[in-house]
Design a protein around this motif. Structure first.
Motif, PDB file in Angstrom:
ATOM      1  N   SER A   9       0.832  -1.211   0.000  1.00  0.00           N
ATOM      2  CA  SER A   9       0.000   0.000   0.000  1.00  0.00           C
ATOM      3  C   SER A   9       0.863   1.256   0.000  1.00  0.00           C
ATOM      4  CB  SER A   9      -0.978  -0.007   1.174  1.00  0.00           C
ATOM      5  OG  SER A   9      -0.293   0.069   2.390  1.00  0.00           O
ATOM      6  N   ASP A  12       2.331   1.757  -3.603  1.00  0.00           N
ATOM      7  CA  ASP A  12       1.300   2.069  -4.588  1.00  0.00           C
ATOM      8  C   ASP A  12       1.454   3.465  -5.179  1.00  0.00           C
ATOM      9  OD1 ASP A  12      -1.333   1.463  -5.919  1.00  0.00           O
ATOM     10  OD2 ASP A  12      -1.899   3.219  -4.734  1.00  0.00           O
ATOM     11  N   SER A  20       0.075  -1.255 -10.331  1.00  0.00           N
ATOM     12  CA  SER A  20      -0.460  -1.436  -8.986  1.00  0.00           C
ATOM     13  C   SER A  20      -1.610  -2.433  -8.975  1.00  0.00           C
ATOM     14  CB  SER A  20      -0.931  -0.086  -8.434  1.00  0.00           C
ATOM     15  OG  SER A  20      -1.455  -0.251  -7.144  1.00  0.00           O
ATOM     16  N   ALA A  21      -2.505  -2.307  -9.940  1.00  0.00           N
ATOM     17  CA  ALA A  21      -3.655  -3.212  -9.998  1.00  0.00           C
ATOM     18  C   ALA A  21      -3.217  -4.647 -10.204  1.00  0.00           C
ATOM     19  CB  ALA A  21      -4.605  -2.780 -11.113  1.00  0.00           C
ATOM     20  N   ASN A  24      -1.342  -5.905  -7.051  1.00  0.00           N
ATOM     21  CA  ASN A  24      -2.251  -6.145  -5.931  1.00  0.00           C
ATOM     22  C   ASN A  24      -3.057  -7.423  -6.116  1.00  0.00           C
ATOM     23  OD1 ASN A  24      -2.301  -3.927  -3.816  1.00  0.00           O
ATOM     24  ND2 ASN A  24      -2.251  -2.749  -5.699  1.00  0.00           N
ATOM     25  N   VAL A  25      -3.626  -7.593  -7.301  1.00  0.00           N
ATOM     26  CA  VAL A  25      -4.423  -8.797  -7.557  1.00  0.00           C
ATOM     27  C   VAL A  25      -3.533 -10.035  -7.488  1.00  0.00           C
ATOM     28  CG1 VAL A  25      -5.768 -10.014  -9.311  1.00  0.00           C
ATOM     29  CG2 VAL A  25      -6.206  -7.602  -8.871  1.00  0.00           C
ATOM     30  N   SER A  74     -14.118  -4.644  -2.719  1.00  0.00           N
ATOM     31  CA  SER A  74     -12.783  -4.169  -3.097  1.00  0.00           C
ATOM     32  C   SER A  74     -12.757  -3.418  -4.420  1.00  0.00           C
ATOM     33  CB  SER A  74     -11.792  -5.324  -3.121  1.00  0.00           C
ATOM     34  OG  SER A  74     -12.112  -6.233  -4.160  1.00  0.00           O
ATOM     35  N   ALA A  78     -11.431   0.324  -4.665  1.00  0.00           N
ATOM     36  CA  ALA A  78     -10.287   0.616  -5.539  1.00  0.00           C
ATOM     37  C   ALA A  78     -10.639   1.675  -6.578  1.00  0.00           C
ATOM     38  CB  ALA A  78      -9.814  -0.661  -6.222  1.00  0.00           C
ATOM     39  N   TYR A  83      -5.922   1.561  -5.276  1.00  0.00           N
ATOM     40  CA  TYR A  83      -5.527   0.255  -4.750  1.00  0.00           C
ATOM     41  C   TYR A  83      -4.752   0.363  -3.445  1.00  0.00           C
ATOM     42  CZ  TYR A  83      -7.258  -2.496  -8.594  1.00  0.00           C
ATOM     43  OH  TYR A  83      -8.081  -3.120  -9.483  1.00  0.00           O
ATOM     44  N   THR A  86      -7.265   0.377  -0.862  1.00  0.00           N
ATOM     45  CA  THR A  86      -7.935  -0.925  -0.864  1.00  0.00           C
ATOM     46  C   THR A  86      -7.113  -1.965  -0.112  1.00  0.00           C
ATOM     47  OG1 THR A  86      -8.879  -0.393  -3.015  1.00  0.00           O
ATOM     48  CG2 THR A  86      -8.935  -2.699  -2.355  1.00  0.00           C
ATOM     49  N   MET A  87      -5.782  -1.909  -0.265  1.00  0.00           N
ATOM     50  CA  MET A  87      -4.926  -2.907   0.379  1.00  0.00           C
ATOM     51  C   MET A  87      -4.805  -2.697   1.884  1.00  0.00           C
ATOM     52  SD  MET A  87      -4.569  -4.795  -2.062  1.00  0.00           S
ATOM     53  CE  MET A  87      -3.627  -6.041  -1.228  1.00  0.00           C
TER      54      MET A  87
END
Length: 116
Positions: A9, A12, A20-21, A24-25, A74, A78, A83, A86-87
């Motif tokens: 985070s 990011d 980042s997306a 993160n995923v 989420s 996001a 993100y 979100t994290m």
């Protein structure tokens, strides 16, 4: 895992939105097997004698319900906040889980010592 998500985070803000997306995923889904094994072992340690199947099923269902709410929200979080924000939520969840599991393991160890 909480430390990793916290670092993610923070990082990011230094990478593009697409990077980042994807990161993160990818990290969330890479963490899921670790989480599954960790929680299953923890749940097995919490079971009552003779009811392990029922107890683990119940605890796994509760965990899945919380995960479902988190995954469903989420995307909206996001899209609205990014993100990095979100994290923060899984980071807090993993940290809370760590503190809770440490407390419950300590309690279980104390009960075993008293019983033995």
């Amino acid at each position: 895992m909480a430390v990793g998500f916290g670092a993610l985070s923070i990082l990011d803000r230094y990478v593009g939105a697409r990077v980042s997306a994807v990161a993160n995923v990818g990290i969330v889904f890479a963490a899921l097997p670790v989480q599954h094994v960790t929680f299953t072992n923890w749940f097995l340690g919490l079971t009552r004698p003779g009811s392990a199947w029922t107890d683990v099923t119940f605890l796994t269902s509760v965990m899945a319900a919380f995960a479902l709410v988190g995954f469903a929200a989420s995307g909206f979080i996001a899209a609205r906040l990014g993100y990095g924000v979100t994290m923060i939520f899984p980071n807090l969840g993993y940290a809370l889980s760590a503190f809770l599991s440490a407390a419950l393991v300590r309690q279980a160890d104390t009960q075993r010592l008293v019983r033995d």
